[in-house]
Design a protein around this motif. Structure first.
Motif, short mmCIF file in Angstrom:
data_model
loop_
_atom_site.label_atom_id
_atom_site.label_comp_id
_atom_site.label_asym_id
_atom_site.label_seq_id
_atom_site.Cartn_x
_atom_site.Cartn_y
_atom_site.Cartn_z
N SER A 5 0.66 -1.27 0.13
CA SER A 5 0.04 -0.02 0.00
C SER A 5 0.84 1.35 0.15
N VAL B 262 -2.48 -4.84 11.60
CA VAL B 262 -2.11 -3.67 10.82
C VAL B 262 -3.22 -3.12 10.26
N ARG C 50 -4.97 -1.12 12.93
CA ARG C 50 -4.11 0.22 13.23
C ARG C 50 -4.34 1.38 12.12
N ARG C 51 -4.46 1.06 10.87
CA ARG C 51 -4.58 1.91 9.74
C ARG C 51 -5.94 2.61 10.03
N ARG C 52 -6.96 1.84 10.47
CA ARG C 52 -8.20 2.43 10.51
C ARG C 52 -8.49 3.17 11.49
N PHE D 243 -5.90 4.35 13.93
CA PHE D 243 -4.59 5.11 14.46
C PHE D 243 -4.46 4.57 15.87
#
Length: 460
Positions: free
Chosen positions: A42, A403, A406-408, A410
Protein backbone atom coordinates in the motif's frame (compact mmCIF):
# COMPACT_ATOMS: atom_id res chain seq x y z
CA UNK A 1 46.01 7.35 -14.74
CA UNK A 2 48.28 8.26 -11.76
CA UNK A 3 46.79 10.01 -8.74
CA UNK A 4 47.09 13.80 -8.87
CA UNK A 5 49.96 15.11 -6.78
CA UNK A 6 48.25 18.39 -5.99
CA UNK A 7 46.66 18.31 -2.49
CA UNK A 8 43.67 20.24 -3.79
CA UNK A 9 43.16 17.74 -6.61
CA UNK A 10 43.43 14.85 -4.16
CA UNK A 11 40.78 16.43 -1.95
CA UNK A 12 38.59 17.02 -5.00
CA UNK A 13 38.98 13.37 -6.07
CA UNK A 14 38.08 12.18 -2.56
CA UNK A 15 35.04 14.44 -2.51
CA UNK A 16 33.88 13.16 -5.91
CA UNK A 17 34.08 9.57 -4.66
CA UNK A 18 32.03 10.47 -1.56
CA UNK A 19 29.37 12.17 -3.66
CA UNK A 20 29.21 9.23 -6.09
CA UNK A 21 28.66 6.88 -3.13
CA UNK A 22 25.87 9.16 -1.84
CA UNK A 23 24.23 9.23 -5.26
CA UNK A 24 24.31 5.42 -5.47
CA UNK A 25 22.74 5.21 -2.01
CA UNK A 26 20.00 7.70 -2.88
CA UNK A 27 19.26 5.96 -6.17
CA UNK A 28 18.97 2.67 -4.29
CA UNK A 29 16.46 4.27 -1.88
CA UNK A 30 14.43 5.59 -4.80
CA UNK A 31 14.12 2.02 -6.09
CA UNK A 32 12.90 0.71 -2.73
CA UNK A 33 9.42 -0.83 -2.88
CA UNK A 34 7.50 -3.89 -1.67
CA UNK A 35 9.52 -6.24 -3.90
CA UNK A 36 12.89 -5.48 -2.33
CA UNK A 37 12.18 -4.26 1.21
CA UNK A 38 9.71 -4.42 4.08
CA UNK A 39 7.66 -1.62 2.52
CA UNK A 40 3.99 -2.68 2.44
CA UNK A 41 2.35 -2.81 -1.02
CA UNK A 42 0.00 0.00 0.00
CA UNK A 43 3.02 2.33 0.46
CA UNK A 44 4.59 1.53 -2.91
CA UNK A 45 5.73 4.60 -4.87
CA UNK A 46 3.91 5.45 -8.07
CA UNK A 47 5.00 3.33 -10.98
CA UNK A 48 6.51 0.56 -8.84
CA UNK A 49 6.13 -3.03 -9.96
CA UNK A 50 3.54 -5.23 -8.34
CA UNK A 51 4.99 -7.10 -5.33
CA UNK A 52 3.91 -10.44 -6.77
CA UNK A 53 4.58 -11.08 -10.43
CA UNK A 54 2.55 -13.99 -11.76
CA UNK A 55 2.35 -15.31 -15.27
CA UNK A 56 -1.08 -14.91 -16.76
CA UNK A 57 -2.88 -18.22 -16.71
CA UNK A 58 -4.03 -19.67 -20.01
CA UNK A 59 -7.03 -21.30 -18.36
CA UNK A 60 -10.49 -19.77 -18.50
CA UNK A 61 -12.15 -18.28 -15.46
CA UNK A 62 -14.39 -20.36 -13.25
CA UNK A 63 -14.33 -24.01 -12.30
CA UNK A 64 -11.86 -26.19 -14.16
CA UNK A 65 -12.55 -29.63 -15.68
CA UNK A 66 -12.86 -32.40 -13.05
CA UNK A 67 -13.14 -29.77 -10.31
CA UNK A 68 -15.39 -31.07 -7.49
CA UNK A 69 -18.59 -29.04 -7.26
CA UNK A 70 -19.22 -26.80 -4.25
CA UNK A 71 -22.88 -27.49 -3.62
CA UNK A 72 -25.06 -25.55 -1.23
CA UNK A 73 -25.17 -27.26 2.15
CA UNK A 74 -28.62 -27.81 3.65
CA UNK A 75 -29.23 -26.96 7.29
CA UNK A 76 -29.89 -29.99 9.54
CA UNK A 77 -33.48 -30.66 10.57
CA UNK A 78 -32.84 -29.25 14.06
CA UNK A 79 -32.05 -25.84 12.53
CA UNK A 80 -35.23 -25.68 10.39
CA UNK A 81 -37.75 -23.29 11.95
CA UNK A 82 -40.75 -24.25 9.82
CA UNK A 83 -41.42 -26.40 6.79
CA UNK A 84 -43.77 -25.57 3.96
CA UNK A 85 -45.02 -28.48 1.81
CA UNK A 86 -46.00 -28.39 -1.85
CA UNK A 87 -48.07 -31.50 -2.67
CA UNK A 88 -49.50 -32.14 -6.16
CA UNK A 89 -53.30 -32.31 -6.10
CA UNK A 90 -53.84 -34.31 -9.29
CA UNK A 91 -51.92 -36.60 -11.64
CA UNK A 92 -50.11 -34.78 -14.42
CA UNK A 93 -51.02 -37.62 -16.82
CA UNK A 94 -54.62 -38.75 -16.12
CA UNK A 95 -55.61 -35.91 -13.79
CA UNK A 96 -56.77 -38.34 -11.12
CA UNK A 97 -56.89 -36.98 -7.56
CA UNK A 98 -53.71 -37.75 -5.61
CA UNK A 99 -53.58 -38.64 -1.88
CA UNK A 100 -52.35 -35.97 0.51
CA UNK A 101 -50.14 -38.35 2.52
CA UNK A 102 -47.06 -39.98 1.00
CA UNK A 103 -47.02 -43.70 0.23
CA UNK A 104 -43.99 -46.00 0.77
CA UNK A 105 -43.25 -46.12 -2.95
CA UNK A 106 -43.29 -42.32 -3.39
CA UNK A 107 -39.87 -40.67 -3.95
CA UNK A 108 -38.31 -38.42 -1.31
CA UNK A 109 -39.32 -34.76 -1.62
CA UNK A 110 -36.98 -32.28 -3.21
CA UNK A 111 -35.67 -29.78 -0.67
CA UNK A 112 -34.83 -26.10 -0.87
CA UNK A 113 -34.07 -23.82 2.07
CA UNK A 114 -33.99 -20.06 2.65
CA UNK A 115 -32.46 -18.28 5.62
CA UNK A 116 -33.64 -14.97 7.02
CA UNK A 117 -33.88 -13.08 10.29
CA UNK A 118 -36.98 -11.63 11.95
CA UNK A 119 -37.68 -7.93 11.60
CA UNK A 120 -36.25 -7.26 15.09
CA UNK A 121 -33.90 -10.09 16.13
CA UNK A 122 -33.88 -8.95 19.73
CA UNK A 123 -35.22 -10.09 23.07
CA UNK A 124 -35.96 -7.24 25.44
CA UNK A 125 -36.49 -8.31 29.04
CA UNK A 126 -38.05 -5.80 31.43
CA UNK A 127 -37.52 -6.34 35.14
CA UNK A 128 -40.15 -4.72 37.39
CA UNK A 129 -39.75 -4.29 41.13
CA UNK A 130 -43.25 -4.11 42.63
CA UNK A 131 -44.40 -2.60 45.90
CA UNK A 132 -47.21 -3.84 48.17
CA UNK A 133 -49.07 -2.16 51.01
CA UNK A 134 -49.59 -4.25 54.10
CA UNK A 135 -53.33 -4.56 54.86
CA UNK A 136 -52.59 -4.78 58.58
CA UNK A 137 -50.24 -1.89 59.31
CA UNK A 138 -50.25 0.01 56.05
CA UNK A 139 -46.46 -0.31 55.56
CA UNK A 140 -45.36 -0.24 51.90
CA UNK A 141 -42.78 -2.93 51.12
CA UNK A 142 -40.80 -2.62 47.88
CA UNK A 143 -39.05 -5.45 46.03
CA UNK A 144 -35.61 -4.77 44.58
CA UNK A 145 -34.15 -5.80 41.25
CA UNK A 146 -30.98 -7.83 41.98
CA UNK A 147 -27.73 -5.90 41.58
CA UNK A 148 -26.26 -8.44 39.14
CA UNK A 149 -29.20 -7.77 36.80
CA UNK A 150 -29.00 -3.97 37.12
CA UNK A 151 -25.25 -4.11 36.40
CA UNK A 152 -25.81 -4.87 32.70
CA UNK A 153 -28.25 -3.21 30.32
CA UNK A 154 -26.84 -5.15 27.35
CA UNK A 155 -27.03 -8.94 27.42
CA UNK A 156 -24.03 -11.24 26.96
CA UNK A 157 -24.84 -12.28 23.40
CA UNK A 158 -25.34 -8.72 22.15
CA UNK A 159 -22.14 -7.73 23.96
CA UNK A 160 -20.36 -10.59 22.20
CA UNK A 161 -21.71 -9.40 18.85
CA UNK A 162 -20.47 -5.84 19.43
CA UNK A 163 -16.98 -7.03 20.43
CA UNK A 164 -16.95 -9.42 17.45
CA UNK A 165 -17.73 -6.53 15.09
CA UNK A 166 -14.91 -4.37 16.46
CA UNK A 167 -12.32 -7.06 17.17
CA UNK A 168 -12.92 -9.49 14.32
CA UNK A 169 -14.42 -7.38 11.55
CA UNK A 170 -12.62 -4.10 12.18
CA UNK A 171 -15.71 -1.92 12.53
CA UNK A 172 -15.27 1.33 14.42
CA UNK A 173 -17.20 2.23 17.56
CA UNK A 174 -19.32 4.65 15.58
CA UNK A 175 -19.98 1.91 13.06
CA UNK A 176 -21.11 -0.43 15.85
CA UNK A 177 -23.31 2.36 17.20
CA UNK A 178 -25.02 2.65 13.82
CA UNK A 179 -25.38 -1.13 13.44
CA UNK A 180 -26.95 -1.34 16.91
CA UNK A 181 -29.54 1.30 16.03
CA UNK A 182 -30.16 0.25 12.41
CA UNK A 183 -30.17 -3.55 12.58
CA UNK A 184 -30.98 -4.31 16.21
CA UNK A 185 -32.95 -1.12 16.88
CA UNK A 186 -31.07 -0.65 20.15
CA UNK A 187 -30.07 2.96 20.85
CA UNK A 188 -26.60 2.82 22.40
CA UNK A 189 -23.92 5.41 23.14
CA UNK A 190 -20.24 5.37 22.28
CA UNK A 191 -19.46 5.40 25.99
CA UNK A 192 -21.49 2.24 26.51
CA UNK A 193 -19.67 0.51 23.65
CA UNK A 194 -16.34 1.48 25.22
CA UNK A 195 -17.45 0.15 28.62
CA UNK A 196 -18.58 -3.10 27.02
CA UNK A 197 -15.14 -3.45 25.43
CA UNK A 198 -13.56 -3.07 28.86
CA UNK A 199 -15.83 -5.79 30.22
CA UNK A 200 -14.99 -8.10 27.32
CA UNK A 201 -11.31 -7.39 27.88
CA UNK A 202 -11.61 -8.45 31.52
CA UNK A 203 -13.53 -11.57 30.51
CA UNK A 204 -10.84 -12.58 28.01
CA UNK A 205 -7.85 -11.95 30.30
CA UNK A 206 -7.58 -15.62 31.40
CA UNK A 207 -7.81 -16.82 27.78
CA UNK A 208 -5.06 -14.38 26.77
CA UNK A 209 -2.81 -15.65 29.57
CA UNK A 210 -3.58 -19.24 28.58
CA UNK A 211 -2.49 -18.59 24.99
CA UNK A 212 0.58 -16.65 26.14
CA UNK A 213 1.84 -19.50 28.31
CA UNK A 214 1.16 -22.10 25.60
CA UNK A 215 3.15 -20.17 22.98
CA UNK A 216 6.04 -19.57 25.37
CA UNK A 217 6.32 -23.31 26.04
CA UNK A 218 5.96 -24.37 22.40
CA UNK A 219 8.84 -26.19 20.72
CA UNK A 220 8.46 -24.14 17.52
CA UNK A 221 7.01 -20.64 17.34
CA UNK A 222 6.77 -17.65 15.01
CA UNK A 223 7.28 -14.04 16.11
CA UNK A 224 6.93 -10.59 14.61
CA UNK A 225 6.24 -7.02 15.67
CA UNK A 226 4.56 -4.00 14.13
CA UNK A 227 4.12 -0.40 15.18
CA UNK A 228 1.12 0.76 17.22
CA UNK A 229 0.01 4.07 18.69
CA UNK A 230 -1.05 5.01 22.23
CA UNK A 231 -2.40 8.57 22.27
CA UNK A 232 -0.32 9.21 19.16
CA UNK A 233 2.88 7.97 20.82
CA UNK A 234 4.75 5.17 19.09
CA UNK A 235 4.64 1.76 20.75
CA UNK A 236 4.76 -1.81 19.45
CA UNK A 237 2.36 -4.67 18.96
CA UNK A 238 4.27 -7.92 19.45
CA UNK A 239 2.88 -11.18 18.13
CA UNK A 240 3.82 -14.84 18.48
CA UNK A 241 2.15 -17.97 17.21
CA UNK A 242 2.28 -21.69 16.76
CA UNK A 243 0.37 -23.53 14.05
CA UNK A 244 -2.86 -23.30 16.10
CA UNK A 245 -2.33 -20.54 18.69
CA UNK A 246 -1.76 -16.80 18.26
CA UNK A 247 -1.07 -14.25 20.98
CA UNK A 248 -0.59 -10.46 20.89
CA UNK A 249 0.99 -8.04 23.36
CA UNK A 250 1.25 -4.25 23.08
CA UNK A 251 4.39 -2.83 24.70
CA UNK A 252 6.12 0.53 24.76
CA UNK A 253 9.47 -0.87 23.60
CA UNK A 254 10.70 -2.70 20.53
CA UNK A 255 13.80 -4.03 22.27
CA UNK A 256 14.51 -6.94 24.59
CA UNK A 257 11.99 -5.76 27.19
CA UNK A 258 9.19 -5.90 24.65
CA UNK A 259 10.21 -9.36 23.45
CA UNK A 260 10.39 -10.58 27.05
CA UNK A 261 6.81 -9.36 27.62
CA UNK A 262 5.80 -11.63 24.77
CA UNK A 263 7.98 -14.73 25.11
CA UNK A 264 9.36 -14.45 28.65
CA UNK A 265 12.85 -13.79 29.98
CA UNK A 266 14.11 -17.19 28.81
CA UNK A 267 12.95 -17.97 25.27
CA UNK A 268 12.39 -21.68 24.70
CA UNK A 269 12.20 -23.69 21.49
CA UNK A 270 12.91 -22.70 17.89
CA UNK A 271 11.94 -19.19 16.84
CA UNK A 272 10.93 -18.04 13.34
CA UNK A 273 11.67 -14.35 12.82
CA UNK A 274 13.20 -11.71 10.61
CA UNK A 275 16.70 -10.30 11.26
CA UNK A 276 15.69 -7.58 13.75
CA UNK A 277 18.61 -7.41 16.19
CA UNK A 278 16.51 -8.05 19.32
CA UNK A 279 16.14 -11.70 18.24
CA UNK A 280 19.93 -12.15 18.49
CA UNK A 281 19.46 -13.20 22.12
CA UNK A 282 18.21 -16.53 20.74
CA UNK A 283 21.13 -18.75 19.60
CA UNK A 284 21.35 -19.12 15.82
CA UNK A 285 20.90 -22.89 16.05
CA UNK A 286 17.46 -22.29 17.59
CA UNK A 287 16.32 -19.78 15.00
CA UNK A 288 14.86 -19.88 11.51
CA UNK A 289 15.26 -16.73 9.45
CA UNK A 290 12.59 -15.84 6.95
CA UNK A 291 13.61 -16.59 3.36
CA UNK A 292 10.82 -14.36 2.04
CA UNK A 293 12.59 -11.40 3.68
CA UNK A 294 15.90 -12.61 2.30
CA UNK A 295 14.45 -12.80 -1.20
CA UNK A 296 13.48 -9.12 -0.99
CA UNK A 297 16.98 -8.28 0.24
CA UNK A 298 18.56 -10.02 -2.74
CA UNK A 299 16.18 -8.17 -5.06
CA UNK A 300 17.25 -4.91 -3.41
CA UNK A 301 20.90 -5.74 -4.15
CA UNK A 302 19.98 -6.35 -7.81
CA UNK A 303 17.99 -3.12 -8.06
CA UNK A 304 20.80 -1.15 -6.42
CA UNK A 305 23.32 -2.18 -9.06
CA UNK A 306 27.02 -1.71 -8.44
CA UNK A 307 30.02 -4.04 -8.51
CA UNK A 308 28.46 -6.60 -6.15
CA UNK A 309 25.19 -7.04 -8.02
CA UNK A 310 26.17 -10.67 -8.64
CA UNK A 311 25.30 -11.42 -4.99
CA UNK A 312 21.67 -10.50 -5.65
CA UNK A 313 21.43 -12.54 -8.85
CA UNK A 314 22.96 -15.63 -7.26
CA UNK A 315 20.79 -15.23 -4.18
CA UNK A 316 17.57 -15.03 -6.20
CA UNK A 317 18.49 -18.21 -8.11
CA UNK A 318 19.15 -20.02 -4.83
CA UNK A 319 15.83 -18.78 -3.39
CA UNK A 320 13.95 -20.06 -6.43
CA UNK A 321 15.53 -23.52 -6.20
CA UNK A 322 15.01 -23.63 -2.43
CA UNK A 323 11.28 -22.94 -2.61
CA UNK A 324 10.84 -25.41 -5.47
CA UNK A 325 12.41 -28.14 -3.31
CA UNK A 326 10.39 -27.11 -0.25
CA UNK A 327 7.09 -27.16 -2.12
CA UNK A 328 7.94 -30.61 -3.47
CA UNK A 329 8.62 -31.74 0.09
CA UNK A 330 5.29 -30.30 1.30
CA UNK A 331 3.44 -32.11 -1.49
CA UNK A 332 5.10 -35.39 -0.53
CA UNK A 333 7.09 -35.67 -3.75
CA UNK A 334 10.44 -35.80 -1.93
CA UNK A 335 11.44 -37.16 1.48
CA UNK A 336 13.22 -35.16 4.17
CA UNK A 337 16.44 -36.99 3.37
CA UNK A 338 16.08 -35.98 -0.27
CA UNK A 339 15.31 -32.41 0.83
CA UNK A 340 18.54 -32.35 2.82
CA UNK A 341 20.46 -33.60 -0.22
CA UNK A 342 18.92 -30.86 -2.37
CA UNK A 343 19.81 -28.16 0.18
CA UNK A 344 23.50 -29.07 0.55
CA UNK A 345 24.68 -27.55 -2.78
CA UNK A 346 22.49 -24.50 -2.18
CA UNK A 347 24.17 -23.95 1.18
CA UNK A 348 27.62 -24.09 -0.41
CA UNK A 349 26.65 -21.74 -3.24
CA UNK A 350 25.08 -19.21 -0.88
CA UNK A 351 28.07 -19.27 1.47
CA UNK A 352 30.45 -18.68 -1.45
CA UNK A 353 28.36 -15.78 -2.81
CA UNK A 354 28.16 -14.13 0.62
CA UNK A 355 31.91 -14.45 1.21
CA UNK A 356 32.68 -12.91 -2.19
CA UNK A 357 30.16 -10.16 -1.57
CA UNK A 358 31.64 -9.45 1.87
CA UNK A 359 35.06 -8.95 0.25
CA UNK A 360 33.70 -6.80 -2.57
CA UNK A 361 33.98 -3.06 -3.17
CA UNK A 362 30.33 -2.24 -2.45
CA UNK A 363 30.26 -1.37 1.27
CA UNK A 364 26.47 -1.61 1.46
CA UNK A 365 26.37 -5.14 0.03
CA UNK A 366 29.45 -6.17 2.02
CA UNK A 367 27.74 -5.23 5.27
CA UNK A 368 24.63 -7.17 4.25
CA UNK A 369 26.71 -10.27 3.41
CA UNK A 370 28.63 -10.10 6.68
CA UNK A 371 25.35 -9.87 8.60
CA UNK A 372 23.94 -12.95 6.88
CA UNK A 373 27.15 -14.93 7.38
CA UNK A 374 26.96 -14.44 11.15
CA UNK A 375 23.47 -15.97 11.10
CA UNK A 376 24.07 -18.52 8.34
CA UNK A 377 23.12 -21.55 10.42
CA UNK A 378 19.73 -19.96 11.17
CA UNK A 379 18.86 -20.11 7.47
CA UNK A 380 18.76 -23.89 7.30
CA UNK A 381 16.99 -25.04 10.49
CA UNK A 382 13.91 -26.02 8.49
CA UNK A 383 15.95 -28.64 6.61
CA UNK A 384 16.45 -30.87 9.65
CA UNK A 385 13.81 -29.82 12.22
CA UNK A 386 10.24 -31.07 11.91
CA UNK A 387 7.57 -28.35 12.13
CA UNK A 388 9.93 -25.57 11.03
CA UNK A 389 9.21 -23.66 7.82
CA UNK A 390 11.56 -21.55 5.67
CA UNK A 391 9.42 -18.42 5.99
CA UNK A 392 7.65 -16.42 8.68
CA UNK A 393 4.58 -15.99 6.46
CA UNK A 394 2.28 -17.73 8.96
CA UNK A 395 2.95 -15.00 11.53
CA UNK A 396 2.73 -12.16 9.05
CA UNK A 397 -0.69 -13.33 7.89
CA UNK A 398 -1.90 -13.31 11.50
CA UNK A 399 -0.44 -9.84 12.12
CA UNK A 400 -2.15 -8.45 9.01
CA UNK A 401 -5.47 -8.03 10.87
CA UNK A 402 -3.73 -5.89 13.51
CA UNK A 403 -2.05 -3.77 10.82
CA UNK A 404 -5.40 -3.04 9.17
CA UNK A 405 -6.90 -2.18 12.56
CA UNK A 406 -4.07 0.28 13.26
CA UNK A 407 -4.54 1.99 9.90
CA UNK A 408 -8.26 2.42 10.47
CA UNK A 409 -8.16 3.56 14.09
CA UNK A 410 -4.64 5.06 14.45
CA UNK A 411 -4.10 2.92 17.56
CA UNK A 412 -5.60 3.37 21.03
CA UNK A 413 -6.26 6.28 23.35
CA UNK A 414 -5.69 4.39 26.61
CA UNK A 415 -3.82 1.47 28.11
CA UNK A 416 -7.20 -0.16 28.73
CA UNK A 417 -7.90 0.03 25.00
CA UNK A 418 -4.55 -1.64 24.28
CA UNK A 419 -5.49 -4.53 26.56
CA UNK A 420 -8.75 -5.01 24.66
CA UNK A 421 -6.89 -5.02 21.33
CA UNK A 422 -4.32 -7.61 22.35
CA UNK A 423 -6.88 -9.88 24.02
CA UNK A 424 -9.58 -9.78 21.36
CA UNK A 425 -6.98 -10.33 18.60
CA UNK A 426 -5.59 -13.30 20.52
CA UNK A 427 -9.02 -14.90 20.89
CA UNK A 428 -10.16 -14.16 17.34
CA UNK A 429 -7.05 -15.48 15.61
CA UNK A 430 -6.71 -18.52 17.89
CA UNK A 431 -10.36 -19.47 17.40
CA UNK A 432 -9.86 -19.27 13.66
CA UNK A 433 -6.76 -21.45 13.83
CA UNK A 434 -8.83 -23.98 15.81
CA UNK A 435 -11.81 -23.63 13.40
CA UNK A 436 -13.86 -22.59 16.43
CA UNK A 437 -16.85 -20.23 16.30
CA UNK A 438 -15.47 -16.89 17.52
CA UNK A 439 -18.84 -15.37 18.42
CA UNK A 440 -19.94 -18.40 20.42
CA UNK A 441 -16.71 -18.38 22.41
CA UNK A 442 -17.06 -14.67 23.17
CA UNK A 443 -20.65 -15.26 24.35
CA UNK A 444 -19.56 -18.07 26.69
CA UNK A 445 -16.63 -16.04 28.04
CA UNK A 446 -18.82 -13.00 28.79
CA UNK A 447 -21.57 -15.13 30.37
CA UNK A 448 -19.00 -16.89 32.57
CA UNK A 449 -17.45 -13.57 33.58
CA UNK A 450 -20.80 -12.08 34.59
CA UNK A 451 -21.76 -15.15 36.62
CA UNK A 452 -18.39 -15.34 38.37
CA UNK A 453 -17.41 -18.63 36.73
CA UNK A 454 -14.11 -19.57 35.13
CA UNK A 455 -13.43 -18.47 31.57
CA UNK A 456 -13.92 -21.32 29.07
CA UNK A 457 -10.66 -22.82 27.81
CA UNK A 458 -9.52 -21.28 24.56
CA UNK A 459 -7.20 -24.02 23.38
CA UNK A 460 -9.61 -26.96 23.50
Amino acid sequence: MPDPSCPGCQELERRVQELEAQVRELLAKLKTDATNSGTPPSANPLGADKPVRKKKSERQRGAQPDHPPHLKQLFPAARVTRTKHFVPAECSSCHAELPREARPDDPEPKRFQTADVPAIPLEVVEYQAHARTCPCCGKVTEATIPADIRAHSVGPRLTAIFSYLTGAQGISKRGVEEIAETIFQVPISLGTIARLEQEVSAALAPAHQEALEAVRQADVKFADETSWKLWGKLCWLWAAATTNIAVFVIHAKRGAVGLAALLGEEIEGILHSDRWHVYLQVPAERRQLCWAHLKRDFQKVVDGGGPSVFVGHRGLRIVKELFAAWHAFQEGKVTRRKLQALMEPLQRRLSKALIEGGLGDDARVAKFCENILTLESALWTFVTKKGVEPTNNHMERLVRRAVLWRRRSFGCNSAVGCRFVERILTVVQTCRLHSKNVLEYLYKAISSHRSGQSCPYLLT
